[in-house]
Enzyme design. Structure first.
Site, PDB file in Angstrom:
ATOM      1  N   CYS A   2     -20.092 -15.033 -13.486  1.00 36.47           N
ATOM      2  CA  CYS A   2     -20.742 -13.504 -13.502  1.00 36.47           C
ATOM      3  C   CYS A   2     -21.636 -13.388 -13.126  1.00 36.47           C
ATOM      4  CB  CYS A   2     -21.004 -13.069 -15.557  1.00 36.47           C
ATOM      5  SG  CYS A   2     -19.735 -13.512 -16.593  1.00 36.47           S
ATOM      6  N   ARG A  28     -18.803  -9.666  -8.881  1.00 34.78           N
ATOM      7  CA  ARG A  28     -18.719 -10.947  -9.567  1.00 34.78           C
ATOM      8  C   ARG A  28     -18.105 -11.194 -11.075  1.00 34.78           C
ATOM      9  NH1 ARG A  28     -22.378 -15.175  -7.527  1.00 34.78           N
ATOM     10  NH2 ARG A  28     -22.050 -16.363  -9.393  1.00 34.78           N
ATOM     11  N   TRP A  73     -17.435 -11.579 -16.534  1.00 34.77           N
ATOM     12  CA  TRP A  73     -16.067 -12.051 -16.436  1.00 34.77           C
ATOM     13  C   TRP A  73     -15.380 -12.460 -17.015  1.00 34.77           C
ATOM     14  CZ3 TRP A  73     -12.268 -15.717 -14.284  1.00 34.77           C
ATOM     15  CH2 TRP A  73     -11.075 -14.686 -13.729  1.00 34.77           C
ATOM     16  N   ASN A  97     -24.329 -17.163 -17.346  1.00 36.12           N
ATOM     17  CA  ASN A  97     -23.388 -17.456 -16.441  1.00 36.12           C
ATOM     18  C   ASN A  97     -22.836 -18.331 -16.335  1.00 36.12           C
ATOM     19  OD1 ASN A  97     -21.658 -16.970 -14.074  1.00 36.12           O
ATOM     20  ND2 ASN A  97     -22.828 -17.141 -12.233  1.00 36.12           N
ATOM     21  N   GLY A  98     -21.545 -18.866 -17.140  1.00 34.21           N
ATOM     22  CA  GLY A  98     -21.267 -19.933 -16.444  1.00 34.21           C
ATOM     23  C   GLY A  98     -19.954 -20.488 -17.728  1.00 34.21           C
ATOM     24  N   GLU A 477      -1.880 -15.615   4.330  1.00 37.43           N
ATOM     25  CA  GLU A 477      -3.321 -15.422   4.048  1.00 37.43           C
ATOM     26  C   GLU A 477      -2.470 -13.220   4.112  1.00 37.43           C
ATOM     27  OE1 GLU A 477      -6.972 -14.144   3.156  1.00 37.43           O
ATOM     28  OE2 GLU A 477      -5.853 -15.807   2.694  1.00 37.43           O
ATOM     29  N   LYS A 481      -3.303 -10.756   1.613  1.00 36.92           N
ATOM     30  CA  LYS A 481      -4.146  -9.948   1.740  1.00 36.92           C
ATOM     31  C   LYS A 481      -3.117  -8.812   0.596  1.00 36.92           C
ATOM     32  CE  LYS A 481      -7.591 -10.998   1.475  1.00 36.92           C
ATOM     33  NZ  LYS A 481      -7.666 -12.251   1.984  1.00 36.92           N
ATOM     34  N   GLU A 484      -3.654  -8.996  -3.680  1.00 31.26           N
ATOM     35  CA  GLU A 484      -4.484  -8.740  -3.996  1.00 31.26           C
ATOM     36  C   GLU A 484      -5.464  -7.831  -4.289  1.00 31.26           C
ATOM     37  OE1 GLU A 484      -7.148 -11.462  -3.285  1.00 31.26           O
ATOM     38  OE2 GLU A 484      -6.810 -11.759  -1.149  1.00 31.26           O
ATOM     39  N   HIS A 500      18.091 -20.893   2.190  1.00 31.88           N
ATOM     40  CA  HIS A 500      18.126 -21.315   0.914  1.00 31.88           C
ATOM     41  C   HIS A 500      18.092 -20.602  -0.157  1.00 31.88           C
ATOM     42  CE1 HIS A 500      18.877 -24.822   4.012  1.00 31.88           C
ATOM     43  NE2 HIS A 500      17.561 -24.003   4.794  1.00 31.88           N
ATOM     44  N   LYS A 599     -15.090 -12.182  -6.914  1.00 32.77           N
ATOM     45  CA  LYS A 599     -15.262 -13.573  -5.893  1.00 32.77           C
ATOM     46  C   LYS A 599     -15.044 -14.589  -5.881  1.00 32.77           C
ATOM     47  CE  LYS A 599     -16.257 -12.457  -1.564  1.00 32.77           C
ATOM     48  NZ  LYS A 599     -14.915 -12.458  -0.390  1.00 32.77           N
TER      49      LYS A 599
HETATM   50  C1  AGP Z   1      -9.726 -14.528  -1.969  1.00 31.60           C
HETATM   51  O1  AGP Z   1      -9.350 -12.732  -0.878  1.00 31.60           O
HETATM   52  C2  AGP Z   1      -9.760 -14.338  -2.633  1.00 31.60           C
HETATM   53  N1  AGP Z   1     -10.820 -13.983  -3.732  1.00 31.60           N
HETATM   54  C3  AGP Z   1      -9.536 -16.061  -3.344  1.00 31.60           C
HETATM   55  O2  AGP Z   1      -8.154 -16.657  -3.018  1.00 31.60           O
HETATM   56  C4  AGP Z   1     -10.540 -16.674  -2.754  1.00 31.60           C
HETATM   57  O3  AGP Z   1     -10.396 -16.973  -1.434  1.00 31.60           O
HETATM   58  C5  AGP Z   1     -10.828 -17.923  -3.488  1.00 31.60           C
HETATM   59  O4  AGP Z   1     -11.181 -17.863  -4.416  1.00 31.60           O
HETATM   60  C6  AGP Z   1     -11.905 -19.264  -3.267  1.00 31.60           C
HETATM   61  O5  AGP Z   1     -13.008 -18.570  -3.139  1.00 31.60           O
HETATM   62  P1  AGP Z   1     -13.886 -19.279  -2.108  1.00 31.60           P
HETATM   63  O6  AGP Z   1     -13.662 -18.892  -0.528  1.00 31.60           O
HETATM   64  O7  AGP Z   1     -15.360 -18.879  -2.294  1.00 31.60           O
HETATM   65  O8  AGP Z   1     -14.173 -20.839  -2.652  1.00 31.60           O
END
Ligand code: AGP
Length: 604
Positions: A2, A28, A73, A97-98, A477, A481, A484, A500, A599
């Site tokens: 959060c 967040r 969140w 937060n936590g 990757e 991208k 997500e 396979h 994030k």
């Molecule tokens: C990537 O676009 C995502 N937001 C997610 O996979 C991210 O890379 C992952 O949560 C790791 O985050 P960090 O690099 O802050 O540890």
């Protein structure tokens, strides 16, 4: 996961001040939000949904000079008004937060003491613990917060208002990020620097179990023994614009277009001359094994690191997903193993746990991190900062690119240590690195090309990425991208693996994005591309000038600009980031805040 904010200062329209600052933390978590502000009592406004919903409920003119706010969140209890923060129990109001891991035990204890709980949250229980301690009438509010941390297990960053001290804002943290923003006649607590930039560039980092007591004209910081402590003031070199969109429609597009500058900043910091480069990079000579540990896109950057470390520096390298690595049996050989942790935020809970696991086993740790002074940066033995600046869009782009660049620099240092590259070659590659921001610009300028491809694929619900060797790592990757932010079900495969089983999913006009930049494996990749083509696939080929040709199997082609082949793995992701962006835009998705994501994943 959060975002929390607290404000104490000169008279201001407190609700608006809190909301504006909270907005910069929305990345967040954004499933519910709330605030509390002080008049002759504590007033609370909460709302399910994004901060914009809460904003509809506030009085922007309301005067006040102390308040706390939260964007959520959900971890405990669904996203609704009751579970959203702030929570008030008895005479205590908090934002958190936590995760309080032992909240069920505490809840039972408190229920025996007559407490009843309205929400499903661990936070309400934490608030009740504070009120319970308060009612013991044994301690002042500072001592209560100190006592609190002996009751709870887990992670927390708290903003606290006590009814009997309505002119004082308290805060404390343990494992969740919390900073102090030092404004002129105003002080803020916040989960992230972005939230205070509007008020000040001066901030203080709080350590675990630090307790802060803020009044109109005084800042008091105590350590866990309640000894007054002084903390070093830091200055953020980010500006409001950086925190704002800079004229781009989305933070993601802005951050992709910042790749040229941030690459320049990072390379300049580490690659002035060959000598400074060799000095600035840690020594790796003693390591025979490397465990790269990370999550999500950071793990994908690690896959490129593995390819480079093994193929160029002959160092046995494993890439470990942190949520697995933290619980798996790891056979460490103390003298020659290095654990490399990669994290943009530096606050990803699973990655933090792996860092601590390695340290508990006496293993050297190197962190590649973006957020200065984040938990991972502070606890790792060595840190290499990527200089991506604030990255707000949930889908990482510029930070991923710089993680790959940093792994390439680490690999170059290893090669130099092992004389796998002579000074002439090293100087040539470092020179190419310095010129690479210009190549990035060239790639960014081909936007229409990417839009054309996005138009071709945006209606599809299933898309495949294929590649061999390092191209598979790039495909992973590229696929994440797209997935997500556009919610298209896309998967990346080692090109040779498709036959396979998965190739049974290929039919007429199935979209297959083929990454083909690996000069040793491209002929093999071509035969795999022909296999999907023969089954009706539409092929989008991403390749390099040296491997380019008029391939009849390519329905669309992206050819990277001329560049030193060592840099290609870093450059290849940019077209895939922009295609993903354009596809998500054509599908009307919430690009900067994709559903179900956040994030920084600060919980397990
Ligand atoms: C990537 O676009 C995502 N937001 C997610 O996979 C991210 O890379 C992952 O949560 C790791 O985050 P960090 O690099 O802050 O540890």
């Amino acid at each position: 996961m959060c975002g929390i904010i607290g404000y104490i200062g000169k008279k201001t329209n407190i609700q608006k001040t809190l909301i504006d600052s909270l907005k910069t933390l929305e990345y967040r978590g954004y499933d519910s939000a709330g605030l509390a502000y002080v008049t002759d009592k504590v007033n609370i406004i909460k709302s399910k949904g994004k901060i914009s919903h809460l904003e509809e409920k506030i009085d922007k003119e309301q005067e006040g000079m102390l308040g706390i706010a939260h964007t959520r969140w959900a971890t405990h209890g669904e996203a609704n008004d009751i579970n959203s923060h702030p929570h008030k129990v008895g005479s205590v109001t908090i934002v958190h937060n936590g995760i309080i891991e032992n909240y069920m035990e505490l809840k039972k204890l408190l229920e025996k003491e007559g407490y009843e709980f309205k929400s499903e949250t661990d936070t309400e229980v934490a608030c009740a613990v504070l009120d319970y301690l308060k009612n013991k009438k044994l301690w002042n509010n500072l001592e209560i917060i100190k006592e609190f941390s002996t009751y709870v297990k887990g992670s927390f960053a708290l903003g606290i208002i006590f009814d009997d001290e309505l002119d004082t804002l308290y805060a404390t943290r343990c494992d969740s990020p919390l900073i102090l923003g030092l404004g002129k006649d105003e002080t803020l607590i916040a989960s992230d620097i972005a939230a205070v930039i509007k008020f000040t560039k001066e901030y203080i980092l709080l350590d675990n179990n630090d307790i802060v007591k803020l009044t109109q004209d005084k800042i008091e910081i105590y350590n866990k023994k309640l000894e007054p402590i002084c903390k070093e003031k830091q200055t953020v070199n980010w500006n409001i614009e950086q925190a704002e969109k800079g004229g781009y429609e989305h933070f993601m597009l802005k951050e992709i277009h910042e790749e040229e500058d941030v690459l320049h900043n990072t390379i300049n910091e580490y690659v002035d001359t060959m000598e400074t480069f060799l000095q600035k990079m840690p020594d790796f000579a003693k390591y025979k094994k490397i465990h790269i540990v990370a999550c999500g896109s950071a793990m994908h950057a690690g896959l490129i690191g593995k390819y480079l470390f093994e193929n160029y520096s002959d160092i046995e390298t494993t890439v470990e997903i942190a949520s697995e690595y933290r619980y798996k049996k790891v056979f460490y050989n103390h003298n020659d193993t290095l654990v490399v942790l990669i994290s943009q935020s530096g606050e990803t809970a699973d990655t933090i746990a792996c860092l601590r696991k390695a340290k508990e086993n006496g293993i050297d740790t190197l962190a590649i991190v973006n957020v200065v002074s984040s938990t991972i940066a502070r606890e790792a033995d060595k840190v290499l900062y990527i200089r991506a600046g604030v990255e707000i869009a949930v889908a990482t782009t510029k930070a991923y690119l710089l993680q790959v660049a940093m792994l390439m620099l680490v690999n170059l240092k290893m090669m130099a240590e092992k004389s796998k590259i002579d000074d002439v070659e090293l100087k040539e590659i470092l020179k190419a690195f310095k010129a690479s921001p210009k190549v990035v610009k060239q790639i960014l300028d081909q936007e229409d090309k990417y839009l054309e491809i996005a138009k071709m694929i945006h209606k599809d619900e299933d898309i495949f990425f294929i590649g061999r060797g390092i191209d598979y790592a790039i495909s992973m990757e590229g696929s994440l991208k797209l997935k997500e932010i556009s919610y298209i079900h896309s998967e990346a495969y080692q090109a040779g693996e498709l036959k396979h089983g998965t190739i049974s999913l290929i039919e007429d006009h199935t979209k297959v994005i083929s990454v083909m930049t690996d000069e040793d494996l491209y002929l093999k990749t071509i035969s795999n591309i022909k296999e999907v083509k023969a089954r009706g696939a539409d092929v989008i080929l991403l390749t390099t000038p040296s491997l380019d040709s008029d391939y009849e199997f390519a329905d669309r082609k992206i050819v990277l600009p001329e560049a030193n082949k060592y840099l290609v793995p870093m450059l290849s992701i940019i077209p895939l980031q922009l295609i993903a962006y354009q596809v998500a835009k054509l599908r009307g998705c919430d690009i900067d805040k994709p559903r179900n994501l956040a994030k920084s994943v600060t919980v397990e």
